[in-house]
Design an enzyme around this catalytic site. Structure first.
Site, PDB file in Angstrom:
ATOM      1  N   ALA A  67       0.936  -1.091  -0.028  1.00  0.00           N
ATOM      2  CA  ALA A  67      -0.114  -0.116  -0.081  1.00  0.00           C
ATOM      3  C   ALA A  67       1.050   1.184   0.183  1.00  0.00           C
ATOM      4  O   ALA A  67       2.058   1.271   0.331  1.00  0.00           O
ATOM      5  CB  ALA A  67      -0.883  -0.078   1.251  1.00  0.00           C
ATOM      6  N   GLY A 112       0.727  -4.911   0.881  1.00  0.00           N
ATOM      7  CA  GLY A 112      -0.542  -5.194  -0.034  1.00  0.00           C
ATOM      8  C   GLY A 112      -0.192  -5.884  -1.133  1.00  0.00           C
ATOM      9  O   GLY A 112      -1.089  -6.366  -1.883  1.00  0.00           O
ATOM     10  N   GLU A 115      -0.473  -9.415  -0.163  1.00  0.00           N
ATOM     11  CA  GLU A 115      -1.949  -9.484  -0.091  1.00  0.00           C
ATOM     12  C   GLU A 115      -2.902  -9.588  -1.281  1.00  0.00           C
ATOM     13  O   GLU A 115      -3.761 -10.495  -1.597  1.00  0.00           O
ATOM     14  CB  GLU A 115      -2.499  -8.336   0.931  1.00  0.00           C
ATOM     15  CG  GLU A 115      -1.906  -8.769   2.112  1.00  0.00           C
ATOM     16  CD  GLU A 115      -2.309  -7.345   2.869  1.00  0.00           C
ATOM     17  OE1 GLU A 115      -1.641  -6.011   2.531  1.00  0.00           O
ATOM     18  OE2 GLU A 115      -2.673  -7.558   4.105  1.00  0.00           O
ATOM     19  N   GLU A 135       4.663  -4.824   7.167  1.00  0.00           N
ATOM     20  CA  GLU A 135       3.935  -3.804   7.989  1.00  0.00           C
ATOM     21  C   GLU A 135       4.245  -3.514   9.276  1.00  0.00           C
ATOM     22  O   GLU A 135       4.367  -2.264  10.015  1.00  0.00           O
ATOM     23  CB  GLU A 135       2.136  -4.169   8.047  1.00  0.00           C
ATOM     24  CG  GLU A 135       1.727  -4.140   6.821  1.00  0.00           C
ATOM     25  CD  GLU A 135       1.499  -5.311   5.968  1.00  0.00           C
ATOM     26  OE1 GLU A 135       2.521  -6.198   6.246  1.00  0.00           O
ATOM     27  OE2 GLU A 135       1.042  -5.416   4.726  1.00  0.00           O
TER      28      GLU A 135
HETATM   29  N1  CAA Z   1       4.819   2.852  -0.956  1.00  0.00           N
HETATM   30  C1  CAA Z   1       4.966   4.218  -1.259  1.00  0.00           C
HETATM   31  N2  CAA Z   1       6.184   4.216  -2.014  1.00  0.00           N
HETATM   32  C2  CAA Z   1       6.917   3.352  -2.413  1.00  0.00           C
HETATM   33  C3  CAA Z   1       6.572   1.839  -1.793  1.00  0.00           C
HETATM   34  C4  CAA Z   1       5.291   2.188  -0.956  1.00  0.00           C
HETATM   35  N3  CAA Z   1       4.889   0.728  -0.387  1.00  0.00           N
HETATM   36  N4  CAA Z   1       7.461   1.266  -2.125  1.00  0.00           N
HETATM   37  C5  CAA Z   1       8.417   1.828  -2.739  1.00  0.00           C
HETATM   38  N5  CAA Z   1       7.951   2.968  -2.838  1.00  0.00           N
HETATM   39  C6  CAA Z   1       8.755   3.866  -3.651  1.00  0.00           C
HETATM   40  C7  CAA Z   1       9.982   4.561  -2.889  1.00  0.00           C
HETATM   41  O1  CAA Z   1       9.755   5.233  -1.785  1.00  0.00           O
HETATM   42  C8  CAA Z   1      10.852   4.992  -3.931  1.00  0.00           C
HETATM   43  O2  CAA Z   1      10.532   6.409  -4.392  1.00  0.00           O
HETATM   44  P1  CAA Z   1      11.608   7.483  -4.424  1.00  0.00           P
HETATM   45  O3  CAA Z   1      12.259   7.231  -5.624  1.00  0.00           O
HETATM   46  O4  CAA Z   1      10.501   8.780  -4.549  1.00  0.00           O
HETATM   47  O5  CAA Z   1      12.243   7.524  -3.213  1.00  0.00           O
HETATM   48  C9  CAA Z   1      10.450   4.250  -5.166  1.00  0.00           C
HETATM   49  O6  CAA Z   1       9.222   3.737  -4.864  1.00  0.00           O
HETATM   50  C10 CAA Z   1      11.571   3.127  -5.540  1.00  0.00           C
HETATM   51  O7  CAA Z   1      11.955   2.373  -4.089  1.00  0.00           O
HETATM   52  P2  CAA Z   1      13.351   2.259  -3.251  1.00  0.00           P
HETATM   53  O8  CAA Z   1      14.314   3.261  -3.968  1.00  0.00           O
HETATM   54  O9  CAA Z   1      13.241   1.931  -2.098  1.00  0.00           O
HETATM   55  O10 CAA Z   1      13.696   0.782  -4.288  1.00  0.00           O
HETATM   56  P3  CAA Z   1      14.751  -0.303  -3.744  1.00  0.00           P
HETATM   57  O11 CAA Z   1      14.923  -1.122  -4.776  1.00  0.00           O
HETATM   58  O12 CAA Z   1      16.121   0.283  -3.162  1.00  0.00           O
HETATM   59  O13 CAA Z   1      13.904  -1.038  -2.517  1.00  0.00           O
HETATM   60  C11 CAA Z   1      11.834  -2.094  -1.515  1.00  0.00           C
HETATM   61  C12 CAA Z   1      12.759  -1.870  -2.866  1.00  0.00           C
HETATM   62  C13 CAA Z   1      12.771  -2.904  -0.652  1.00  0.00           C
HETATM   63  C14 CAA Z   1      10.512  -2.678  -2.220  1.00  0.00           C
HETATM   64  C15 CAA Z   1      11.632  -0.653  -0.713  1.00  0.00           C
HETATM   65  O14 CAA Z   1      11.049   0.338  -1.767  1.00  0.00           O
HETATM   66  C16 CAA Z   1      10.390  -0.881   0.371  1.00  0.00           C
HETATM   67  O15 CAA Z   1      10.936  -1.467   1.388  1.00  0.00           O
HETATM   68  N6  CAA Z   1       9.463  -0.574  -0.156  1.00  0.00           N
HETATM   69  C17 CAA Z   1       8.302  -0.449   1.114  1.00  0.00           C
HETATM   70  C18 CAA Z   1       7.861  -1.983   1.437  1.00  0.00           C
HETATM   71  C19 CAA Z   1       6.754  -1.800   2.345  1.00  0.00           C
HETATM   72  O16 CAA Z   1       6.867  -1.779   3.549  1.00  0.00           O
HETATM   73  N7  CAA Z   1       5.370  -2.349   1.878  1.00  0.00           N
HETATM   74  C20 CAA Z   1       4.384  -2.431   2.857  1.00  0.00           C
HETATM   75  C21 CAA Z   1       3.527  -1.001   2.693  1.00  0.00           C
HETATM   76  S1  CAA Z   1       2.174  -1.200   4.061  1.00  0.00           S
HETATM   77  C22 CAA Z   1       1.240  -2.207   3.613  1.00  0.00           C
HETATM   78  O17 CAA Z   1       1.023  -2.617   2.489  1.00  0.00           O
HETATM   79  C23 CAA Z   1      -0.218  -2.228   4.384  1.00  0.00           C
HETATM   80  C24 CAA Z   1      -1.313  -2.850   4.145  1.00  0.00           C
HETATM   81  O18 CAA Z   1      -1.323  -4.233   4.229  1.00  0.00           O
HETATM   82  C25 CAA Z   1      -2.426  -2.103   3.335  1.00  0.00           C
END
Ligand code: CAA
Length: 261
Positions: A67, A112, A115, A135
């Site tokens: 998400a 998400g 999921e 999360e």
């Molecule tokens: N939401 C918003 N933006 C996201 C995102 C997310 N879930 N995942 C990645 N992005 C964005 C990053 O912020 C980044 O943006 P910028 O270029 O503006 O900085 C862009 O996508 C590229 O990502 P990275 O530079 O971080 O890429 P990476 O290859 O170094 O890392 C990754 C990849 C390990 C997937 C890392 O992006 C990451 O950890 N993302 C978040 C994953 C996460 O925590 N997901 C769970 C969200 S909570 C949820 O989903 C709740 C639910 O159940 C409903």
């Protein structure tokens, strides 16, 4: 077909490929994307040209990285509950589509994204795929069905470990514990998903639909109620021309020609 900002939708020979397409944010699901998905899946549920749906992620590295954290960061209690309900409604719409839905997981399937994959009927993953529920590292819990569907798929103990440690799973591990049905090389992902789609398309469509329905409904029932539901769906098959065709062809040692009637 309707134009979408964050989705690419293409139907060819009965297979509709839906690409979640926000590659700059690794296809993170914001509410605008979820709204578009809800709209699309309501249409696909009634679309006779769509026999099977494949869901994948746009760009090189992600299926869906979760998400959208940028959007979630600002939510209050009521808004976050509504966001969770929206995601759950979209994923339930996928789970309840009459068509079989295959997730072609091409990269990160986190939060998400994991999921979303779990709401699909079948998961095929490329060797680049990574699964996880991060999360609790963000101070929240999975909110798009993860606490429920992960436990259904891999058992309560493994679901608690994956969610509470936030350990990411490589595809071999996801395959070993039954989270994915098959793992393939990245360049074979869509080909494999389409081959499976075509195999399912070649079967009796109403029977496939009734089998999916019985498996889904039975999950929420006692064994006795599920068996009764199965017997009803089994009976409905005998109202179809395809049951007559399938059994006749078997007995004549010929190939059945199903009409979906
Ligand atoms: N939401 C918003 N933006 C996201 C995102 C997310 N879930 N995942 C990645 N992005 C964005 C990053 O912020 C980044 O943006 P910028 O270029 O503006 O900085 C862009 O996508 C590229 O990502 P990275 O530079 O971080 O890429 P990476 O290859 O170094 O890392 C990754 C990849 C390990 C997937 C890392 O992006 C990451 O950890 N993302 C978040 C994953 C996460 O925590 N997901 C769970 C969200 S909570 C949820 O989903 C709740 C639910 O159940 C409903």
């Amino acid at each position: 077909m309707t134009e979408y900002k964050n989705l690419l939708v293409q139907t060819e020979q009965g297979i509709t490929v839906v690409t979640i397409n926000r590659p700059k944010s690794l296809n993170a699901l914001n509410s605008a994307t979820l709204d578009e998905m809800k709209q699309l899946f309501d249409i696909l549920a009634k679309d006779e040209a769509t026999k099977i749906v494949i869901i994948t992620g746009g760009g090189e590295s992600a299926f869906v990285a979760g998400a959208d954290i940028v959007e979630m960061q600002k939510l209050n209690v009521i808004e976050s509950r509504n966001f969770s309900r929206l995601g759950q409604a979209v994923f339930s719409a996928i789970e309840n589509l009459p068509q079989i839905v295959i997730a072609a997981v091409n990269g990160y399937a986190l939060g998400g994204g994991c999921e979303l994959a779990m709401a699909c009927d079948i998961r095929i993953a490329s060797s680049k795929a990574v699964f996880g529920q991060p999360e609790v590292s963000l101070g929240i819990i999975p909110g798009f069905g993860g606490t429920q569907r992960l436990a259904q798929l891999v058992g309560k103990g493994r679901a608690k470990e994956i969610i509470c440690t936030t350990n990411m799973l490589k595809v071999e591990e996801a395959y070993r514990i039954g989270l994915v049905n098959a793992m393939v090389e990245p360049n074979e992902l869509m080909e494999t998903a389409k081959a499976m789609a075509n195999k399912i398309i070649s079967k009796a469509p109403i029977a496939v639909q009734l089998a999916k329905d019985a498996i889904n409904r039975g999950f929420d029932m006692s064994l006795q109620a599920g068996l009764a539901y199965e017997a009803d769906n089994f009976g409905i098959c005998f109202a179809t021309a395809d049951q007559k065709e399938g059994m006749k062809a078997y007995l004549e040692k010929s190939k059945p020609v199903f009409t979906g009637k």
